[in-house]
Write a protein that holds these residues in place. Structure first.
Motif, mmCIF file in Angstrom:
data_model
loop_
_atom_site.group_PDB
_atom_site.id
_atom_site.type_symbol
_atom_site.label_atom_id
_atom_site.label_comp_id
_atom_site.label_asym_id
_atom_site.label_seq_id
_atom_site.Cartn_x
_atom_site.Cartn_y
_atom_site.Cartn_z
ATOM 1 N N VAL A 22 2.083 -0.698 0.417
ATOM 2 C CA VAL A 22 0.737 -0.374 0.863
ATOM 3 C C VAL A 22 0.171 -1.505 1.712
ATOM 4 O O VAL A 22 0.274 -2.689 1.344
ATOM 5 C CB VAL A 22 -0.188 -0.109 -0.338
ATOM 6 C CG1 VAL A 22 -1.610 0.170 0.131
ATOM 7 C CG2 VAL A 22 0.325 1.067 -1.162
ATOM 8 N N VAL A 23 -0.432 -1.135 2.849
ATOM 9 C CA VAL A 23 -1.061 -2.122 3.723
ATOM 10 C C VAL A 23 -2.375 -1.551 4.244
ATOM 11 O O VAL A 23 -2.622 -0.344 4.168
ATOM 12 C CB VAL A 23 -0.164 -2.502 4.924
ATOM 13 C CG1 VAL A 23 1.135 -3.131 4.476
ATOM 14 C CG2 VAL A 23 0.096 -1.275 5.810
ATOM 15 N N THR A 24 -3.197 -2.423 4.771
ATOM 16 C CA THR A 24 -4.404 -2.027 5.483
ATOM 17 C C THR A 24 -4.195 -2.305 6.960
ATOM 18 O O THR A 24 -3.897 -3.444 7.342
ATOM 19 C CB THR A 24 -5.626 -2.811 4.981
ATOM 20 O OG1 THR A 24 -5.866 -2.466 3.607
ATOM 21 C CG2 THR A 24 -6.864 -2.477 5.794
ATOM 22 N N LEU A 25 -4.294 -1.275 7.771
ATOM 23 C CA LEU A 25 -4.130 -1.462 9.210
ATOM 24 C C LEU A 25 -5.460 -1.889 9.832
ATOM 25 O O LEU A 25 -6.523 -1.412 9.437
ATOM 26 C CB LEU A 25 -3.653 -0.174 9.883
ATOM 27 C CG LEU A 25 -2.222 0.281 9.615
ATOM 28 C CD1 LEU A 25 -1.892 1.485 10.496
ATOM 29 C CD2 LEU A 25 -1.214 -0.837 9.852
ATOM 30 N N THR A 26 -5.361 -2.777 10.808
ATOM 31 C CA THR A 26 -6.540 -3.209 11.551
ATOM 32 C C THR A 26 -6.276 -3.097 13.031
ATOM 33 O O THR A 26 -5.124 -3.083 13.482
ATOM 34 C CB THR A 26 -6.905 -4.669 11.222
ATOM 35 O OG1 THR A 26 -5.822 -5.523 11.620
ATOM 36 C CG2 THR A 26 -7.186 -4.850 9.734
ATOM 37 N N ARG A 27 -7.336 -3.030 13.776
ATOM 38 C CA ARG A 27 -7.204 -2.971 15.227
ATOM 39 C C ARG A 27 -6.681 -4.316 15.740
ATOM 40 O O ARG A 27 -7.154 -5.373 15.297
ATOM 41 C CB ARG A 27 -8.561 -2.673 15.868
ATOM 42 C CG ARG A 27 -8.483 -2.351 17.351
ATOM 43 C CD ARG A 27 -9.875 -2.077 17.888
ATOM 44 N NE ARG A 27 -9.825 -1.643 19.271
ATOM 45 C CZ ARG A 27 -10.884 -1.460 20.038
ATOM 46 N NH1 ARG A 27 -12.098 -1.668 19.530
ATOM 47 N NH2 ARG A 27 -10.768 -1.051 21.279
ATOM 48 N N PRO A 28 -5.705 -4.296 16.644
ATOM 49 C CA PRO A 28 -5.189 -5.560 17.178
ATOM 50 C C PRO A 28 -6.282 -6.356 17.881
ATOM 51 O O PRO A 28 -7.291 -5.798 18.327
ATOM 52 C CB PRO A 28 -4.110 -5.112 18.170
ATOM 53 C CG PRO A 28 -3.737 -3.735 17.738
ATOM 54 C CD PRO A 28 -4.999 -3.134 17.174
ATOM 55 N N ALA A 29 -6.055 -7.667 17.971
ATOM 56 C CA ALA A 29 -7.019 -8.531 18.651
ATOM 57 C C ALA A 29 -7.247 -8.043 20.074
ATOM 58 O O ALA A 29 -8.366 -8.020 20.576
ATOM 59 C CB ALA A 29 -6.513 -9.963 18.642
ATOM 60 N N ALA A 30 -6.153 -7.643 20.738
ATOM 61 C CA ALA A 30 -6.251 -7.015 22.062
ATOM 62 C C ALA A 30 -5.884 -5.553 21.862
ATOM 63 O O ALA A 30 -4.899 -5.256 21.179
ATOM 64 C CB ALA A 30 -5.301 -7.673 23.046
ATOM 65 N N PRO A 31 -6.655 -4.593 22.384
ATOM 66 C CA PRO A 31 -6.359 -3.181 22.165
ATOM 67 C C PRO A 31 -4.922 -2.840 22.520
ATOM 68 O O PRO A 31 -4.404 -3.282 23.557
ATOM 69 C CB PRO A 31 -7.347 -2.461 23.102
ATOM 70 C CG PRO A 31 -8.470 -3.433 23.274
ATOM 71 C CD PRO A 31 -7.839 -4.794 23.245
ATOM 72 N N ALA A 32 -4.265 -2.111 21.637
ATOM 73 C CA ALA A 32 -2.876 -1.726 21.881
ATOM 74 C C ALA A 32 -2.809 -0.765 23.058
ATOM 75 O O ALA A 32 -3.527 0.232 23.090
ATOM 76 C CB ALA A 32 -2.300 -1.051 20.642
ATOM 77 N N PRO A 33 -1.986 -1.026 24.053
ATOM 78 C CA PRO A 33 -1.898 -0.120 25.203
ATOM 79 C C PRO A 33 -1.199 1.176 24.838
ATOM 80 O O PRO A 33 -0.379 1.211 23.923
ATOM 81 C CB PRO A 33 -1.048 -0.929 26.200
ATOM 82 C CG PRO A 33 -0.194 -1.807 25.335
ATOM 83 C CD PRO A 33 -1.052 -2.164 24.152
ATOM 84 N N VAL A 34 -1.561 2.231 25.534
ATOM 85 C CA VAL A 34 -0.859 3.504 25.366
ATOM 86 C C VAL A 34 0.504 3.388 26.027
ATOM 87 O O VAL A 34 0.628 2.890 27.150
ATOM 88 C CB VAL A 34 -1.661 4.653 26.030
ATOM 89 C CG1 VAL A 34 -0.904 5.965 25.894
ATOM 90 C CG2 VAL A 34 -3.035 4.753 25.397
#
Length: 271
Positions: free
Chosen positions: A73-85
Motif C-alpha cells: 500500500v502506498v499514497t500517490l502524490t503529484r510529482p514536483a513537476a507535472p508528469a507529461p502525457v
C-alpha cells in the motif's frame, strides 16, 4: 492512563504510515478498491489517470493509501513537476514500439466487409496488427459468409475473426452471422449501417450522420443530405483523412475490433 490523539482515535488503532510515492509517468500501480491495474499517463491536482494493458483509461482520486505498488500500500502524490502525457502512442492508443519489426503473418485472419472497413482498421490499428502479425482482408459483403468460413477452415492455429456492419437483432446480417459457428471463429459487429457512421460526426465536422430513407443507397444519400458531391469514393477519402486516432471512432466499433484482435492472437489454451 492511555493517551488519545486530538481526533480521539486511540493511537493503537491508527493505521501505520505508508510510503508516499510520486505518480510519475509509466509507474505501474493498482487501485485498491477496484483492482484496476495500469500505468500512470497523467497526474493532475487531485487525480491520476491510469491505462491498463488493453488501452483502457480510468481516473482515480489521489486518496491516502489508495494504491498498491509491488503489492504494498502506498499514497500517490503529484510529482514536483507535472508528469507529461506520453506521446509515444500508436493511433489505437497502445504504446508505440518504434524498433519492433513486423511479425511474420499468422495463419489466422480478420475479415471485414469492404474496402472502407479495411482502410479504417489499417489507419487506426495498422501498427499493432503488424507487430502481432495479423492480416486484415476485406470481403465484398457477407452474403456468402458460411461458405467463406468453411473454405478458410478455422482451427486452433488459424483462428478467424469477422467484423460485420449493422449487426443488430432482426437484420439480414444477424441472420447470416448466426449461421456461422465454431470455437475457432468469432463474428463481432457494430450497429452502424456502414463503417462511415463509426467515425464520430464531430471528427468529420458535422452535427450528426443523416438518416437515409430505406431503399435509398445509403452512401449516396449521405452525400446528398450533407451537400457533398455525390462521389462516394471522394467522400470516403475526406472522412478517412479526419481519422487520426482511436478517439475519432465510436466505442461500438473500437470494442469490436479490439475483441477480434485479441481473439485471433490468443491461443485457445491461453498460452
Amino acid at each position: 492512563m492511555r493517551s488519545y490523539s486530538p481526533d480521539l482515535t486511540p493511537p493503537w488503532k491508527k493505521p501505520k504510515p505508508v510510503p508516499t510515492v510520486e505518480a510519475t509517468t509509466d509507474l505501474v500501480v493498482e487501485e485498491v478498491s477496484t483492482g484496476f491495474c495500469g500505468a500512470v499517463i497523467r497526474c493532475e491536482a487531485n487525480t491520476v489517470t491510469l491505462e491498463d494493458r488493453f488501452g483502457k483509461h480510468r481516473v482515480f482520486p489521489l486518496d491516502p493509501r489508495g494504491f498498491l505498488l509491488d503489492g504494498k500500500v502506498v499514497t500517490l502524490t503529484r510529482p514536483a513537476a507535472p508528469a507529461p502525457v506520453r506521446r509515444d502512442r500508436t493511433a489505437s492508443g497502445s504504446v508505440a514500439v518504434p524498433t519492433a519489426r513486423a511479425r511474420v503473418a499468422r495463419a489466422g485472419r480478420i475479415y471485414v466487409e469492404g474496402r472502407h472497413d479495411a482502410e479504417l482498421v489499417e489507419r487506426v490499428w495498422g501498427d499493432d496488427l503488424r507487430i502481432e502479425g495479423v492480416v486484415v482482408e476485406y470481403l465484398s459483403g457477407i452474403d456468402d459468409l458460411p461458405a467463406i468460413v468453411a473454405d478458410f477452415a478455422p482451427g486452433p492455429d488459424a483462428r478467424l475473426g469477422i467484423l460485420v456492419d449493422h449487426l443488430v437483432p432482426g437484420s439480414k446480417e444477424s441472420r447470416i452471422a448466426a449461421s456461422v459457428t465454431g470455437s475457432h471463429v468469432l463474428v463481432a459487429g457494430h450497429p452502424y449501417i456502414d463503417v462511415w457512421e463509426a467515425v464520430k460526426p464531430s471528427s468529420v465536422g458535422i452535427a450528426a450522420w443523416p438518416r437515409i430513407p430505406h431503399g435509398e443507397d445509403w452512401k449516396t444519400g449521405v452525400c446528398r443530405a450533407l451537400g457533398w458531391p455525390e462521389n462516394t469514393g471522394a467522400a470516403w477519402q475526406h472522412i478517412l483523412s479526419k481519422v487520426t486516432s482511436y478517439k475519432d471512432l465510436e466505442p461500438e466499433l473500437l470494442g469490436r475490433v479490439e475483441e477480434l484482435i485479441d481473439f485471433v492472437t490468443t491461443s485457445p489454451s491461453g498460452v
